[in-house]
Design an enzyme around this catalytic site. Structure first.
Site, PDB file in Angstrom:
ATOM      1  N   CYS A 246       0.822  -0.709  -0.175  1.00 39.18           N
ATOM      2  CA  CYS A 246       0.156   0.183   0.071  1.00 39.18           C
ATOM      3  C   CYS A 246       0.863   1.333  -0.554  1.00 39.18           C
ATOM      4  O   CYS A 246       1.174   1.579  -1.025  1.00 39.18           O
ATOM      5  CB  CYS A 246      -1.004  -0.109   1.026  1.00 39.18           C
ATOM      6  SG  CYS A 246      -2.133   0.629   1.156  1.00 39.18           S
ATOM      7  N   HIS A 331      -4.044  -5.264   0.546  1.00 37.03           N
ATOM      8  CA  HIS A 331      -3.423  -5.822   1.176  1.00 37.03           C
ATOM      9  C   HIS A 331      -3.485  -7.053   1.258  1.00 37.03           C
ATOM     10  O   HIS A 331      -4.573  -7.828   1.676  1.00 37.03           O
ATOM     11  CB  HIS A 331      -4.410  -5.120   2.246  1.00 37.03           C
ATOM     12  CG  HIS A 331      -4.386  -3.952   2.281  1.00 37.03           C
ATOM     13  ND1 HIS A 331      -3.633  -3.398   3.984  1.00 37.03           N
ATOM     14  CD2 HIS A 331      -4.037  -2.510   1.886  1.00 37.03           C
ATOM     15  CE1 HIS A 331      -3.083  -2.270   3.304  1.00 37.03           C
ATOM     16  NE2 HIS A 331      -4.136  -1.039   2.349  1.00 37.03           N
ATOM     17  N   GLU A 333      -2.806  -8.868   3.538  1.00 35.02           N
ATOM     18  CA  GLU A 333      -3.325  -9.874   5.226  1.00 35.02           C
ATOM     19  C   GLU A 333      -4.104  -9.917   5.991  1.00 35.02           C
ATOM     20  O   GLU A 333      -4.052  -9.967   7.116  1.00 35.02           O
ATOM     21  CB  GLU A 333      -1.880  -9.037   5.616  1.00 35.02           C
ATOM     22  CG  GLU A 333      -2.592  -7.250   6.083  1.00 35.02           C
ATOM     23  CD  GLU A 333      -2.696  -6.730   5.182  1.00 35.02           C
ATOM     24  OE1 GLU A 333      -3.080  -5.669   5.384  1.00 35.02           O
ATOM     25  OE2 GLU A 333      -1.840  -6.544   4.425  1.00 35.02           O
TER      26      GLU A 333
END
Length: 356
Positions: A246, A331, A333
Protein backbone atom coordinates in the site's frame (compact mmCIF):
# COMPACT_ATOMS: atom_id res chain seq x y z
CA UNK A 1 -30.00 13.32 19.29
CA UNK A 2 -30.09 14.68 15.75
CA UNK A 3 -26.86 14.87 13.76
CA UNK A 4 -26.03 16.44 10.42
CA UNK A 5 -23.50 15.51 7.75
CA UNK A 6 -22.59 18.59 5.71
CA UNK A 7 -20.60 18.13 2.51
CA UNK A 8 -18.33 20.58 0.74
CA UNK A 9 -20.88 20.84 -2.11
CA UNK A 10 -23.47 22.09 0.46
CA UNK A 11 -25.39 18.78 0.53
CA UNK A 12 -26.79 18.09 4.01
CA UNK A 13 -27.88 14.71 5.39
CA UNK A 14 -29.90 14.51 8.61
CA UNK A 15 -29.62 11.48 10.88
CA UNK A 16 -28.98 10.35 14.43
CA UNK A 17 -25.82 11.01 16.44
CA UNK A 18 -23.72 7.96 17.33
CA UNK A 19 -20.49 7.97 19.30
CA UNK A 20 -19.02 11.31 20.35
CA UNK A 21 -21.15 14.44 19.96
CA UNK A 22 -18.27 16.81 19.20
CA UNK A 23 -18.04 18.52 15.80
CA UNK A 24 -15.79 16.84 13.25
CA UNK A 25 -14.34 17.97 9.91
CA UNK A 26 -12.60 15.42 7.70
CA UNK A 27 -12.25 13.93 4.23
CA UNK A 28 -15.28 11.70 3.54
CA UNK A 29 -14.53 8.31 1.93
CA UNK A 30 -16.56 5.13 1.46
CA UNK A 31 -15.79 1.46 2.10
CA UNK A 32 -17.68 -1.35 0.32
CA UNK A 33 -16.87 -4.19 2.74
CA UNK A 34 -19.82 -6.25 3.97
CA UNK A 35 -17.97 -7.37 7.12
CA UNK A 36 -14.80 -6.35 8.92
CA UNK A 37 -16.05 -3.02 10.25
CA UNK A 38 -13.79 -3.34 13.33
CA UNK A 39 -10.75 -3.86 11.11
CA UNK A 40 -11.79 -0.73 9.19
CA UNK A 41 -12.20 1.30 12.39
CA UNK A 42 -8.76 0.25 13.69
CA UNK A 43 -6.83 0.54 10.41
CA UNK A 44 -4.34 3.45 10.79
CA UNK A 45 -4.64 4.15 7.04
CA UNK A 46 -7.97 5.87 7.80
CA UNK A 47 -6.35 8.58 9.92
CA UNK A 48 -7.53 11.96 8.62
CA UNK A 49 -10.68 10.52 7.05
CA UNK A 50 -14.30 9.81 7.98
CA UNK A 51 -15.60 6.48 6.68
CA UNK A 52 -18.96 5.76 5.05
CA UNK A 53 -19.91 2.06 5.17
CA UNK A 54 -21.93 1.21 2.05
CA UNK A 55 -23.29 -2.04 3.52
CA UNK A 56 -26.58 -1.00 5.18
CA UNK A 57 -26.36 -2.85 8.53
CA UNK A 58 -23.23 -2.45 10.62
CA UNK A 59 -22.41 -3.85 14.05
CA UNK A 60 -24.40 -7.09 14.02
CA UNK A 61 -21.57 -9.11 15.60
CA UNK A 62 -20.47 -6.34 17.96
CA UNK A 63 -16.89 -5.65 18.95
CA UNK A 64 -14.62 -8.70 18.76
CA UNK A 65 -10.84 -9.21 19.39
CA UNK A 66 -9.99 -8.33 15.76
CA UNK A 67 -8.43 -4.89 16.15
CA UNK A 68 -5.68 -4.02 13.68
CA UNK A 69 -4.12 -1.52 16.10
CA UNK A 70 -4.52 -0.35 19.69
CA UNK A 71 -7.20 2.24 18.90
CA UNK A 72 -9.64 3.49 16.28
CA UNK A 73 -8.28 5.99 13.74
CA UNK A 74 -11.04 7.43 11.50
CA UNK A 75 -12.17 10.96 12.33
CA UNK A 76 -15.81 9.96 11.89
CA UNK A 77 -18.12 7.03 11.09
CA UNK A 78 -21.18 7.10 8.84
CA UNK A 79 -23.71 4.25 8.54
CA UNK A 80 -27.24 3.52 7.37
CA UNK A 81 -28.20 1.46 10.41
CA UNK A 82 -26.36 0.28 13.51
CA UNK A 83 -27.36 -3.07 14.94
CA UNK A 84 -29.05 -2.59 18.33
CA UNK A 85 -28.51 -6.18 19.53
CA UNK A 86 -25.10 -7.57 18.51
CA UNK A 87 -24.83 -11.34 18.64
CA UNK A 88 -21.62 -13.36 18.47
CA UNK A 89 -19.88 -15.74 20.85
CA UNK A 90 -16.79 -13.50 20.67
CA UNK A 91 -18.72 -10.24 21.20
CA UNK A 92 -17.19 -7.97 23.85
CA UNK A 93 -19.51 -4.96 23.48
CA UNK A 94 -21.49 -2.83 21.05
CA UNK A 95 -20.10 -0.64 18.31
CA UNK A 96 -22.04 2.31 19.79
CA UNK A 97 -20.15 2.04 23.09
CA UNK A 98 -16.88 1.51 21.19
CA UNK A 99 -17.34 4.75 19.23
CA UNK A 100 -18.08 6.68 22.42
CA UNK A 101 -15.06 5.21 24.20
CA UNK A 102 -12.83 6.08 21.24
CA UNK A 103 -14.29 9.64 21.01
CA UNK A 104 -15.30 9.18 17.37
CA UNK A 105 -18.30 11.23 16.15
CA UNK A 106 -20.70 9.42 13.86
CA UNK A 107 -24.06 9.60 12.18
CA UNK A 108 -26.60 6.85 11.48
CA UNK A 109 -29.92 6.74 9.69
CA UNK A 110 -28.87 8.53 6.51
CA UNK A 111 -29.12 7.30 2.92
CA UNK A 112 -25.58 5.99 2.49
CA UNK A 113 -26.38 4.87 -1.06
CA UNK A 114 -27.18 8.45 -2.06
CA UNK A 115 -24.08 9.69 -0.25
CA UNK A 116 -21.87 7.13 -2.00
CA UNK A 117 -23.28 8.13 -5.39
CA UNK A 118 -22.35 11.75 -4.68
CA UNK A 119 -18.79 10.76 -3.78
CA UNK A 120 -18.50 8.56 -6.87
CA UNK A 121 -19.85 11.21 -9.24
CA UNK A 122 -18.23 14.31 -7.75
CA UNK A 123 -15.21 12.67 -6.13
CA UNK A 124 -14.02 12.49 -2.54
CA UNK A 125 -14.77 15.70 -0.66
CA UNK A 126 -14.53 17.11 2.83
CA UNK A 127 -17.43 17.15 5.24
CA UNK A 128 -18.57 17.90 8.78
CA UNK A 129 -20.56 15.88 11.30
CA UNK A 130 -22.28 18.13 13.85
CA UNK A 131 -25.11 17.92 16.36
CA UNK A 132 -25.65 21.71 16.23
CA UNK A 133 -29.11 22.26 14.76
CA UNK A 134 -28.32 25.97 14.28
CA UNK A 135 -25.38 25.38 11.95
CA UNK A 136 -24.54 28.09 9.41
CA UNK A 137 -23.57 26.77 5.97
CA UNK A 138 -21.85 30.02 5.02
CA UNK A 139 -19.53 29.64 8.01
CA UNK A 140 -18.96 25.91 7.60
CA UNK A 141 -18.20 25.63 3.86
CA UNK A 142 -14.94 27.69 3.98
CA UNK A 143 -13.76 25.52 6.90
CA UNK A 144 -14.44 22.39 4.86
CA UNK A 145 -12.57 23.78 1.87
CA UNK A 146 -9.57 24.60 4.07
CA UNK A 147 -9.26 21.13 5.63
CA UNK A 148 -6.23 19.02 4.65
CA UNK A 149 -5.22 15.56 5.89
CA UNK A 150 -1.65 16.70 6.63
CA UNK A 151 1.18 14.60 8.11
CA UNK A 152 -0.76 11.64 9.46
CA UNK A 153 2.08 9.10 9.16
CA UNK A 154 3.82 10.74 12.12
CA UNK A 155 0.53 10.51 14.02
CA UNK A 156 0.00 6.76 13.53
CA UNK A 157 3.51 5.27 13.67
CA UNK A 158 4.91 3.57 16.78
CA UNK A 159 6.98 5.71 19.17
CA UNK A 160 9.87 3.28 19.56
CA UNK A 161 10.97 0.00 18.02
CA UNK A 162 9.92 -3.36 19.43
CA UNK A 163 10.39 -7.00 18.45
CA UNK A 164 8.08 -9.98 18.03
CA UNK A 165 10.27 -13.03 18.60
CA UNK A 166 10.64 -15.81 16.04
CA UNK A 167 13.07 -18.56 15.08
CA UNK A 168 13.33 -17.82 11.37
CA UNK A 169 14.39 -14.90 9.20
CA UNK A 170 14.78 -11.46 10.76
CA UNK A 171 12.48 -8.86 9.20
CA UNK A 172 12.61 -5.10 9.77
CA UNK A 173 9.07 -3.72 9.44
CA UNK A 174 8.84 0.02 8.77
CA UNK A 175 5.69 1.24 10.51
CA UNK A 176 3.99 3.93 8.42
CA UNK A 177 0.66 2.93 10.00
CA UNK A 178 1.10 -0.82 9.93
CA UNK A 179 -1.84 -3.12 10.58
CA UNK A 180 -1.16 -5.78 13.21
CA UNK A 181 -1.77 -8.60 10.77
CA UNK A 182 1.30 -7.72 8.69
CA UNK A 183 3.67 -8.56 11.54
CA UNK A 184 1.44 -11.49 12.52
CA UNK A 185 1.50 -12.92 8.98
CA UNK A 186 5.30 -12.85 9.02
CA UNK A 187 5.57 -14.18 12.57
CA UNK A 188 3.21 -17.07 11.78
CA UNK A 189 5.71 -18.06 9.10
CA UNK A 190 8.48 -18.17 11.69
CA UNK A 191 9.98 -14.72 11.19
CA UNK A 192 11.37 -12.53 13.95
CA UNK A 193 9.82 -9.12 13.27
CA UNK A 194 11.23 -5.84 14.57
CA UNK A 195 8.87 -2.91 14.06
CA UNK A 196 10.54 0.48 13.53
CA UNK A 197 9.06 4.03 13.72
CA UNK A 198 8.41 5.62 10.34
CA UNK A 199 11.25 8.14 10.55
CA UNK A 200 13.97 5.62 11.43
CA UNK A 201 17.03 6.16 9.26
CA UNK A 202 17.96 3.68 6.56
CA UNK A 203 21.43 3.45 8.13
CA UNK A 204 19.93 2.14 11.39
CA UNK A 205 17.83 -0.42 9.52
CA UNK A 206 20.76 -1.64 7.42
CA UNK A 207 23.06 -1.76 10.47
CA UNK A 208 20.65 -4.17 12.19
CA UNK A 209 21.40 -6.65 9.37
CA UNK A 210 17.87 -7.87 8.69
CA UNK A 211 17.22 -10.69 6.24
CA UNK A 212 14.43 -8.62 4.73
CA UNK A 213 12.59 -5.31 5.02
CA UNK A 214 8.81 -4.72 5.00
CA UNK A 215 7.39 -1.31 4.12
CA UNK A 216 3.90 -1.06 5.60
CA UNK A 217 0.62 0.52 4.69
CA UNK A 218 -0.28 3.97 6.03
CA UNK A 219 -2.41 7.09 5.57
CA UNK A 220 -2.13 10.32 3.62
CA UNK A 221 -0.55 11.58 0.41
CA UNK A 222 2.65 9.59 -0.29
CA UNK A 223 4.29 12.60 -1.95
CA UNK A 224 4.19 14.44 1.40
CA UNK A 225 6.60 11.88 2.96
CA UNK A 226 9.73 13.45 1.52
CA UNK A 227 12.11 12.55 4.36
CA UNK A 228 10.89 8.95 4.39
CA UNK A 229 11.25 8.70 0.60
CA UNK A 230 14.92 9.73 0.85
CA UNK A 231 15.57 6.95 3.38
CA UNK A 232 13.71 4.39 1.23
CA UNK A 233 15.99 5.29 -1.68
CA UNK A 234 18.94 4.19 0.50
CA UNK A 235 17.13 0.93 1.32
CA UNK A 236 16.56 0.40 -2.41
CA UNK A 237 20.30 0.82 -3.02
CA UNK A 238 21.09 -1.90 -0.47
CA UNK A 239 20.92 -5.57 -1.43
CA UNK A 240 18.38 -6.45 1.26
CA UNK A 241 15.14 -8.06 -0.01
CA UNK A 242 12.14 -5.73 0.32
CA UNK A 243 8.39 -6.33 0.27
CA UNK A 244 6.06 -3.30 0.43
CA UNK A 245 2.31 -2.92 0.90
CA UNK A 246 0.00 0.00 0.00
CA UNK A 247 1.68 3.26 1.12
CA UNK A 248 4.99 1.41 1.22
CA UNK A 249 4.44 0.42 -2.42
CA UNK A 250 3.83 4.06 -3.38
CA UNK A 251 6.83 5.33 -1.41
CA UNK A 252 9.17 2.85 -3.10
CA UNK A 253 7.87 3.96 -6.50
CA UNK A 254 8.43 7.62 -5.60
CA UNK A 255 11.91 6.82 -4.28
CA UNK A 256 12.83 5.35 -7.67
CA UNK A 257 11.54 8.19 -9.83
CA UNK A 258 7.90 7.32 -10.50
CA UNK A 259 4.96 9.58 -9.64
CA UNK A 260 1.59 9.12 -7.95
CA UNK A 261 -1.81 10.76 -8.27
CA UNK A 262 -5.04 10.90 -6.29
CA UNK A 263 -7.96 8.77 -7.46
CA UNK A 264 -11.38 10.33 -7.85
CA UNK A 265 -12.83 8.35 -4.95
CA UNK A 266 -10.24 5.66 -4.12
CA UNK A 267 -10.38 1.91 -3.61
CA UNK A 268 -11.68 0.85 -0.20
CA UNK A 269 -13.23 -2.53 0.48
CA UNK A 270 -12.68 -6.27 0.74
CA UNK A 271 -13.84 -7.25 -2.73
CA UNK A 272 -11.52 -5.69 -5.33
CA UNK A 273 -10.27 -7.99 -8.14
CA UNK A 274 -6.59 -7.73 -9.12
CA UNK A 275 -4.75 -9.64 -11.83
CA UNK A 276 -1.30 -11.14 -11.29
CA UNK A 277 0.39 -10.39 -14.63
CA UNK A 278 2.86 -13.25 -14.18
CA UNK A 279 0.16 -15.93 -14.45
CA UNK A 280 -2.98 -13.99 -15.52
CA UNK A 281 -4.83 -15.20 -12.43
CA UNK A 282 -7.33 -12.88 -10.75
CA UNK A 283 -7.40 -12.62 -6.95
CA UNK A 284 -9.90 -10.97 -4.65
CA UNK A 285 -8.11 -8.30 -2.65
CA UNK A 286 -8.69 -6.00 0.30
CA UNK A 287 -7.86 -2.37 -0.46
CA UNK A 288 -7.70 0.97 1.27
CA UNK A 289 -6.04 3.74 -0.69
CA UNK A 290 -6.80 7.06 -2.33
CA UNK A 291 -3.56 7.36 -4.37
CA UNK A 292 -1.98 5.17 -7.06
CA UNK A 293 1.33 4.93 -8.88
CA UNK A 294 1.23 6.40 -12.39
CA UNK A 295 1.95 3.45 -14.67
CA UNK A 296 3.30 5.72 -17.44
CA UNK A 297 5.87 7.20 -15.04
CA UNK A 298 7.55 3.87 -14.28
CA UNK A 299 11.02 3.51 -15.80
CA UNK A 300 11.03 0.06 -17.43
CA UNK A 301 14.71 -0.26 -16.56
CA UNK A 302 13.84 0.08 -12.87
CA UNK A 303 10.50 -1.67 -12.40
CA UNK A 304 7.72 -3.49 -14.23
CA UNK A 305 3.99 -3.73 -13.46
CA UNK A 306 3.21 -6.97 -11.61
CA UNK A 307 -0.49 -6.55 -10.77
CA UNK A 308 -3.32 -4.52 -12.26
CA UNK A 309 -6.77 -3.58 -11.02
CA UNK A 310 -9.41 -5.43 -13.04
CA UNK A 311 -12.02 -2.71 -12.47
CA UNK A 312 -10.16 0.37 -13.64
CA UNK A 313 -6.75 -0.81 -14.93
CA UNK A 314 -4.71 1.09 -12.32
CA UNK A 315 -1.40 -0.26 -11.07
CA UNK A 316 -1.59 -2.73 -8.17
CA UNK A 317 2.02 -3.84 -7.83
CA UNK A 318 5.57 -3.69 -9.14
CA UNK A 319 8.61 -5.94 -9.44
CA UNK A 320 12.00 -4.23 -9.50
CA UNK A 321 14.53 -5.11 -12.19
CA UNK A 322 17.71 -6.74 -10.86
CA UNK A 323 16.52 -6.33 -7.27
CA UNK A 324 14.93 -8.61 -4.68
CA UNK A 325 12.09 -6.13 -4.34
CA UNK A 326 8.38 -6.43 -5.06
CA UNK A 327 5.50 -4.22 -3.94
CA UNK A 328 1.70 -4.41 -3.96
CA UNK A 329 -0.98 -1.75 -3.65
CA UNK A 330 -3.51 -4.07 -1.99
CA UNK A 331 -3.49 -5.81 1.43
CA UNK A 332 -2.45 -9.50 1.39
CA UNK A 333 -2.54 -9.58 5.21
CA UNK A 334 -6.24 -8.65 5.35
CA UNK A 335 -7.59 -12.14 4.47
CA UNK A 336 -9.45 -11.26 1.27
CA UNK A 337 -10.87 -14.22 -0.58
CA UNK A 338 -10.20 -15.11 2.38
CA UNK A 339 -6.62 -16.30 1.69
CA UNK A 340 -6.24 -15.40 -1.98
CA UNK A 341 -3.07 -13.32 -1.73
CA UNK A 342 -1.39 -14.77 1.36
CA UNK A 343 1.11 -16.45 -0.95
CA UNK A 344 2.88 -13.11 -1.29
CA UNK A 345 4.28 -13.46 2.23
CA UNK A 346 5.59 -16.90 1.24
CA UNK A 347 7.21 -15.32 -1.81
CA UNK A 348 8.92 -12.77 0.43
CA UNK A 349 10.29 -15.49 2.71
CA UNK A 350 11.59 -17.42 -0.31
CA UNK A 351 13.25 -14.21 -1.50
CA UNK A 352 15.05 -13.99 1.85
CA UNK A 353 16.30 -17.57 1.43
CA UNK A 354 13.49 -19.37 3.24
CA UNK A 355 13.05 -20.27 6.89
CA UNK A 356 14.49 -23.40 8.48
Amino acid sequence: MKAFLILEDRTVFTGTSIGSTRDMISEIVFNTSMTGYLEVLTDPSYAGQAVVMTYPLIGNYGITPDMESKKAWPDGYIVRELSRMPSNFRCEGSIQDFLKAQDIPGIAGIDTRALTKILREKGTMNGMITTNENYDLDEIIPKLAAYTVGDVVSKVTCEEKYTIEGEGKKVALMDFGAKNNIAKSLNQRGCEVTIYPAHTSADEIIASKPDGIMLSNGPGDPADCKDIIREIKKLYDSEIPIFAICLGHQLMALATGATTHKLKYGHRGGNHPVKDLSNNRVYISSQNHGYVVDTDSIDKNIAAPAFTNVNDGTNEGLTYVGKNIFTVQFHPEACPGPQDSGYLFDRFIEMMGGNK
